[in-house]
Design a protein around this motif. Structure first.
Motif, PDB file in Angstrom:
ATOM      1  N   PRO A 139       0.829  -1.222   0.000  1.00 43.30           N
ATOM      2  CA  PRO A 139       0.000   0.000   0.000  1.00 43.30           C
ATOM      3  C   PRO A 139       0.857   1.262   0.000  1.00 43.30           C
ATOM      4  O   PRO A 139       1.880   1.327   0.690  1.00 43.30           O
ATOM      5  N   THR A 146      -2.410   6.558  -1.905  1.00 43.85           N
ATOM      6  CA  THR A 146      -3.730   5.911  -1.956  1.00 43.85           C
ATOM      7  C   THR A 146      -4.589   6.300  -0.747  1.00 43.85           C
ATOM      8  O   THR A 146      -5.808   6.133  -0.762  1.00 43.85           O
ATOM      9  N   GLY A 202     -10.103  -4.592  -7.134  1.00 41.56           N
ATOM     10  CA  GLY A 202      -8.643  -4.767  -7.102  1.00 41.56           C
ATOM     11  C   GLY A 202      -8.133  -4.497  -5.694  1.00 41.56           C
ATOM     12  O   GLY A 202      -7.298  -3.627  -5.459  1.00 41.56           O
ATOM     13  N   THR A 222      -4.146  -6.081  -0.674  1.00 34.35           N
ATOM     14  CA  THR A 222      -4.116  -6.335   0.785  1.00 34.35           C
ATOM     15  C   THR A 222      -5.464  -6.103   1.454  1.00 34.35           C
ATOM     16  O   THR A 222      -5.627  -6.425   2.633  1.00 34.35           O
ATOM     17  N   CYS A 267      -6.446  -3.033   1.840  1.00 27.58           N
ATOM     18  CA  CYS A 267      -6.194  -1.815   2.631  1.00 27.58           C
ATOM     19  C   CYS A 267      -7.263  -0.747   2.451  1.00 27.58           C
ATOM     20  O   CYS A 267      -7.658  -0.098   3.433  1.00 27.58           O
ATOM     21  N   VAL A 269      -8.665 -10.142  -8.968  1.00 30.32           N
ATOM     22  CA  VAL A 269      -8.491 -11.213  -9.947  1.00 30.32           C
ATOM     23  C   VAL A 269      -7.526 -12.279  -9.389  1.00 30.32           C
ATOM     24  O   VAL A 269      -7.499 -13.406  -9.873  1.00 30.32           O
ATOM     25  N   SER A 270      -6.783 -11.910  -8.372  1.00 35.89           N
ATOM     26  CA  SER A 270      -5.781 -12.819  -7.800  1.00 35.89           C
ATOM     27  C   SER A 270      -6.294 -13.478  -6.515  1.00 35.89           C
ATOM     28  O   SER A 270      -6.590 -12.802  -5.535  1.00 35.89           O
ATOM     29  N   VAL A 280     -12.620  -7.514 -12.678  1.00 39.59           N
ATOM     30  CA  VAL A 280     -13.376  -6.271 -12.523  1.00 39.59           C
ATOM     31  C   VAL A 280     -14.784  -6.646 -12.020  1.00 39.59           C
ATOM     32  O   VAL A 280     -14.906  -7.105 -10.887  1.00 39.59           O
ATOM     33  N   ASN A 291      -8.193   1.216  -6.732  1.00 39.23           N
ATOM     34  CA  ASN A 291      -6.828   1.608  -7.101  1.00 39.23           C
ATOM     35  C   ASN A 291      -6.384   0.551  -8.100  1.00 39.23           C
ATOM     36  O   ASN A 291      -5.805  -0.464  -7.729  1.00 39.23           O
ATOM     37  N   THR A 299       0.421  -8.213 -12.102  1.00 36.33           N
ATOM     38  CA  THR A 299      -1.043  -7.983 -12.253  1.00 36.33           C
ATOM     39  C   THR A 299      -1.489  -6.760 -11.460  1.00 36.33           C
ATOM     40  O   THR A 299      -2.528  -6.189 -11.748  1.00 36.33           O
TER      41      THR A 299
HETATM   42  C1  LIG Z   1      -2.529  -1.287  -7.838  1.00 42.97           C
HETATM   43  S1  LIG Z   1      -3.005  -2.776  -7.003  1.00 42.97           S
HETATM   44  C2  LIG Z   1      -3.988  -2.075  -5.671  1.00 42.97           C
HETATM   45  C3  LIG Z   1      -4.060  -2.951  -4.454  1.00 42.97           C
HETATM   46  C4  LIG Z   1      -4.719  -2.261  -3.250  1.00 42.97           C
HETATM   47  N1  LIG Z   1      -6.095  -1.921  -3.541  1.00 42.97           N
HETATM   48  C5  LIG Z   1      -3.945  -1.022  -2.861  1.00 42.97           C
HETATM   49  O1  LIG Z   1      -4.435   0.082  -3.124  1.00 42.97           O
HETATM   50  O2  LIG Z   1      -2.845  -1.139  -2.316  1.00 42.97           O
HETATM   51  C6  LIG Z   1      -4.213  -3.391  -8.144  1.00 42.97           C
HETATM   52  C7  LIG Z   1      -4.939  -4.663  -7.719  1.00 42.97           C
HETATM   53  O3  LIG Z   1      -5.886  -4.991  -8.724  1.00 42.97           O
HETATM   54  C8  LIG Z   1      -5.863  -6.363  -9.002  1.00 42.97           C
HETATM   55  N2  LIG Z   1      -6.317  -6.546 -10.389  1.00 42.97           N
HETATM   56  C9  LIG Z   1      -5.586  -6.449 -11.531  1.00 42.97           C
HETATM   57  N3  LIG Z   1      -6.375  -6.661 -12.600  1.00 42.97           N
HETATM   58  C10 LIG Z   1      -7.622  -6.897 -12.128  1.00 42.97           C
HETATM   59  C11 LIG Z   1      -8.865  -7.199 -12.737  1.00 42.97           C
HETATM   60  N4  LIG Z   1      -8.974  -7.303 -14.073  1.00 42.97           N
HETATM   61  N5  LIG Z   1      -9.944  -7.405 -11.941  1.00 42.97           N
HETATM   62  C12 LIG Z   1      -9.834  -7.308 -10.597  1.00 42.97           C
HETATM   63  N6  LIG Z   1      -8.685  -7.037  -9.955  1.00 42.97           N
HETATM   64  C13 LIG Z   1      -7.586  -6.816 -10.708  1.00 42.97           C
HETATM   65  C14 LIG Z   1      -4.421  -6.795  -8.732  1.00 42.97           C
HETATM   66  O4  LIG Z   1      -4.352  -8.166  -8.470  1.00 42.97           O
HETATM   67  C15 LIG Z   1      -4.056  -5.897  -7.552  1.00 42.97           C
HETATM   68  O5  LIG Z   1      -4.330  -6.524  -6.335  1.00 42.97           O
END
Ligand SMILES: C[S@@+](CC[C@H](N)C(=O)[O-])C[C@H]1O[C@@H](n2cnc3c(N)ncnc32)[C@H](O)[C@@H]1O
Length: 283
Positions: free
Chosen positions: A86, A90, A113, A116, A118, A137-138, A165, A182, A205
């Motif tokens: 994090p 953010t 997405g 963590t 957070c 997605v993970s 998404v 985020n 990802t």
């Molecule tokens: C930039 S990180 C943000 C994580 C957390 N929300 C933060 O702000 O620290 C983006 C997150 O989106 C997830 N993600 C990526 N592509 C995605 C998708 N198509 N659908 C859902 N989640 C996705 C990733 O696995 C990752 O955990």
């Protein structure tokens, strides 16, 4: 070997600040303890564990992955290499979401997405009447988010689901008052500018989203209306230099652009959109 000797030896490979933080974590003490007890001897196990941490840090691994935690919005989150660490910027997204939700009757929101967890967890901690669905997605990230939700006692108000998404909501209508995200937003071309610590250690990802970095943001703009109440909000973080492109992507028949909040470096960071009240979408 004493604490002081261990720190001096480690400082040949990493900064003294990082050495102190790592040794404090290994000894489960704070830094004041290290100063007050600098002539104390380390046990063999502590010495071995500290040496392994120094090797990892010297190889460029972020400190947070080595100690397994990061503070965000005054809360401590467990992190590992399955999730993005994090970031302070953010916190603006969280602050804005709380300000908006506080004024709403319905405090049910969605975090796309979640990593963590957070964002969702920080909002839930600050709004005791709120509930949320957070998706990622993970699966590995969702496991980390679940642990953090338990740690902060919000697991009973947070549903975690695997979803690309909004794909998990395709068969069930949803009526969130706010959607926050985020998303990954780094473009392929910008990947060369990422620091080694980020590119080599954080999950791709969580960073990258198609050639222009906007794949997930485009899906948010296009599909969020089906999952919001009339007048509901969509908030998402953007990267350096993306605001003008994103303004062009916003359909002004559907959304009111409320504002784009800048971070402390004056970089536009948080896009705040409101669904036009006269819009109704087939659920
Ligand atoms: C930039 S990180 C943000 C994580 C957390 N929300 C933060 O702000 O620290 C983006 C997150 O989106 C997830 N993600 C990526 N592509 C995605 C998708 N198509 N659908 C859902 N989640 C996705 C990733 O696995 C990752 O955990």
């Amino acid at each position: 070997m004493t604490i002081n000797e261990a720190l001096t030896k480690a400082a040949e490979k990493i900064t003294r600040r990082d050495a102190r933080l790592l040794l404090a974590a290994v000894m489960r003490q704070n830094q004041a303890f290290l100063i007050a007890h600098d002539k104390d001897f380390l046990t063999a196990a502590e010495q071995e564990k500290f040496a392994a941490c120094v090797v990892r840090r010297a190889a460029g691994e972020p400190l947070q992955y080595i100690v397994g935690k990061q503070e965000f919005y005054n809360l401590e989150f467990e992190v590992n290499r399955d999730v993005l660490i994090p970031r302070p910027e953010t916190e603006i997204l969280v602050e804005t979401a709380i300000e908006i939700l506080e004024k709403q009757k319905n405090h049910n929101f969605c975090d796309i997405g979640t990593g963590t967890g957070c964002i969702a967890i920080a909002i839930l901690k600050n709004l005791p009447a709120a509930s949320a669905v957070a998706v990622d997605v993970s699966r590995k990230a969702l496991k980390v988010a679940a642990g953090n939700a338990r740690k902060h006692f919000v697991a009973d108000r947070l549903i975690l689901e695997k979803s690309d998404v909004f794909s998990a909501f395709d068969s069930k209508p949803s009526d969130f008052s706010l959607i926050v995200s985020n998303p990954p937003y780094v473009s392929e071309t910008d990947s060369q500018f990422l620091p080694r610590e980020v590119k080599d250690f954080e999950p791709h990802t969580a960073l990258f989203s198609g050639a222009d970095g906007l794949d997930v943001i485009k899906k948010l703009l296009c599909n969020a209306p089906q999952h919001l109440i009339k007048g509901g909000y969509l908030l998402f973080e953007i990267g350096y230099g993306q605001s003008e492109t994103i303004i062009k992507l916003i359909d002004k028949n559907i959304w009111n652009l409320i504002k784009i909040r800048a971070d402390l470096q004056k970089i536009p960071r948080v896009v705040v959109l409101q669904l036009k009240a006269d819009k109704s979408f087939q659920k």
